[in-house]
Design an enzyme around this catalytic site. Sequence first.
Site, short mmCIF file in Angstrom:
data_model
loop_
_atom_site.label_atom_id
_atom_site.label_comp_id
_atom_site.label_asym_id
_atom_site.label_seq_id
_atom_site.Cartn_x
_atom_site.Cartn_y
_atom_site.Cartn_z
N ILE A 22 -0.16 11.56 -7.31
CA ILE A 22 -1.48 12.21 -7.32
C ILE A 22 -1.51 12.94 -8.50
CG2 ILE A 22 -2.76 13.92 -6.35
CD1 ILE A 22 -2.30 11.48 -4.37
N TYR A 57 8.00 1.69 7.73
CA TYR A 57 8.69 2.85 7.81
C TYR A 57 9.57 3.22 6.70
CZ TYR A 57 7.82 2.48 13.04
OH TYR A 57 7.26 2.43 14.14
N ASP A 151 19.15 10.71 -10.17
CA ASP A 151 19.41 9.45 -9.12
C ASP A 151 20.09 8.68 -10.24
OD1 ASP A 151 18.18 10.74 -7.35
OD2 ASP A 151 16.42 9.29 -7.32
N CYS A 385 -7.43 -7.34 10.06
CA CYS A 385 -6.50 -8.40 9.97
C CYS A 385 -5.75 -8.65 11.37
CB CYS A 385 -5.43 -8.00 8.90
SG CYS A 385 -4.49 -9.60 8.28
N GLU A 409 1.66 -16.28 16.14
CA GLU A 409 2.70 -15.47 15.78
C GLU A 409 3.64 -14.88 17.03
OE1 GLU A 409 1.09 -12.44 13.43
OE2 GLU A 409 2.85 -11.67 12.95
N HIS A 511 -8.56 -7.02 4.24
CA HIS A 511 -8.23 -5.56 4.28
C HIS A 511 -9.26 -4.73 3.56
CE1 HIS A 511 -4.13 -5.60 6.13
NE2 HIS A 511 -4.49 -7.06 5.83
N GLU A 513 -9.88 -1.63 3.58
CA GLU A 513 -9.30 -0.40 2.92
C GLU A 513 -8.63 -0.37 1.61
OE1 GLU A 513 -7.99 -2.47 5.26
OE2 GLU A 513 -5.79 -2.29 5.19
#
Length: 537
Positions: A22, A57, A151, A385, A409, A511, A513
């Site tokens: 952001i 996830y 890291d 979708c 599917e 899509h 979005e």
Amino acid sequence: MPHNTKYVFVTGGVTSSLGKGIISASLAKLLQSRGYSVTIQKLDPYINVDPGTLNPYEHGECYVTEDGAETDLDLGHYERFINLHTTQANNVTTGRIYQSVINKERKGEYLGKTVQVIPHITDEIKRRIKLLGTKHKFDVVITEIGGTVGDIESLPYIEAVRQLRWELGPTNSVFIHLTLVPYLSASKELKTKPTQHSVKVMLENGIQPDVLVLRTEHKLNDDIRRKVGLFCNVDMDAVIESIDVSTIYEVPLLMQSEKLDVTVLRKLNLPIGEEPALKSWKQFVTKLKNPKKTVNIGLVGKYIELPDAYKSIVESFVHAGAANDCKVNLVSVHSETITNENLSEKLGEFSGIIVAPGFGHRGIEGKILAVKYARENSVPFLGICLGMQCAVVEFARNVLGLADANSTEMSRTTQYPVIDLMEAQKGVTDKGGTMRLGAYPCTLKAGSKAHAAYKQAEVLERHRHRYEFNNAYLSQFEVAGMVATGINPDTNLVEVVEIPTHPWFVGVQFHPEYKSTVVNPHPIFVDFVKASILFNK
Ligand code: GLN
């Protein structure tokens, strides 16, 4: 004269999830508003070649670009803020870097040398960063380095940008380091020590940050700013406060008042020019914060435990809500919890229902039931979708009477494969980067809801799927009242289905979005919200 691209590197310290994306997007917006051509790139330190194979996830939504790259969701923020398309070059992972280096090694291109992290991996990282500047000739390239400094996996990136700064020479690059200033409520104090330690880690790696952006829940007073500046060796005007705000869309305005853009331009030795007007951006934020009405929309999906899993859909409703002077109260409903018995209890409070994209069998029957509820109760419906495919299966089962209709599917042995694997997908065994991806054209039928929304007949929308409407059933559907109103002109693939007798029932194979931005809220979402407001009346 060669084009002199300037580079901004954004790193994060103390903790992850501080919002580097952001901040990067906000800085890009401000520089763009001052007349600079800017792009933003994300370097991700994981070994997947791209996030396409990741479960939502893990890192949230997989964002798809116009050129068909499966990328990190931060690229969605970049596009929503700067209203420009990103490409495959805007997202690079460790997996992709190693893949190119190993491919070169197999071709013998290293001429018998030992291939090492330094210089070969770092050289490939530098090449990927510079590509956006040299090939696409942006004035400023903002490169966000994923992960947190310290890291192990981000070390090669930090070393690569350290080298780049030296190679580019003074005033051609700026390092922005984003950290957290935690507040201890027991002692009512803001603490700067984690920031000092984080900058120390940067210094150990040979990088002195030029600008510090400090995430905080409370205002930073001058003493704190001075302390951070003094101990971290950063100019006072380069210690930037980033206080929590109610919407991410306020961050560019916040960064403008903190003069992040001016500080960066000064350090890059670029003309500062006029103050960016940001008129339409401010109008958008005002509308967002002062809605005249509220509408409840149910988002039926199976990854609802993680809000980032449907990031672009959530943001599209923010844009479409503002366009309608309305706050969209988007309520997630777990599709696995929906049964025939609890339909009105689960969905009864909504003025609109959206069924989300997805993969695999889990939660599918709940999604199909949600479609049934929306169709039978005239609730405005948008299926995206997999959501569109569920609408087709539901119609086949409950209107056409094809009892075990399904997508192949979900069931390979269904008697009625109304959604089937695309021809081009048959024989595809690799999972990564092999779906139908990116923008394809779609021709819309005059008189359809989709056509009314877009106000044009030809659109270009982004895709990410392997299955499609089985055209062998098309006439049967159309006779019974579900019509194909958007078709791919080259392959006849059904892109949009609608039920014209329903107030607003639209399923899209693509899509929408991914293409909604602050400046251009997506017409499908805008009209869906509009229909939901009408349903409410
Ligand atoms: N799983 C479905 C397909 O591959 C839908 C994909 C999606 O929703 N993105 O066609």
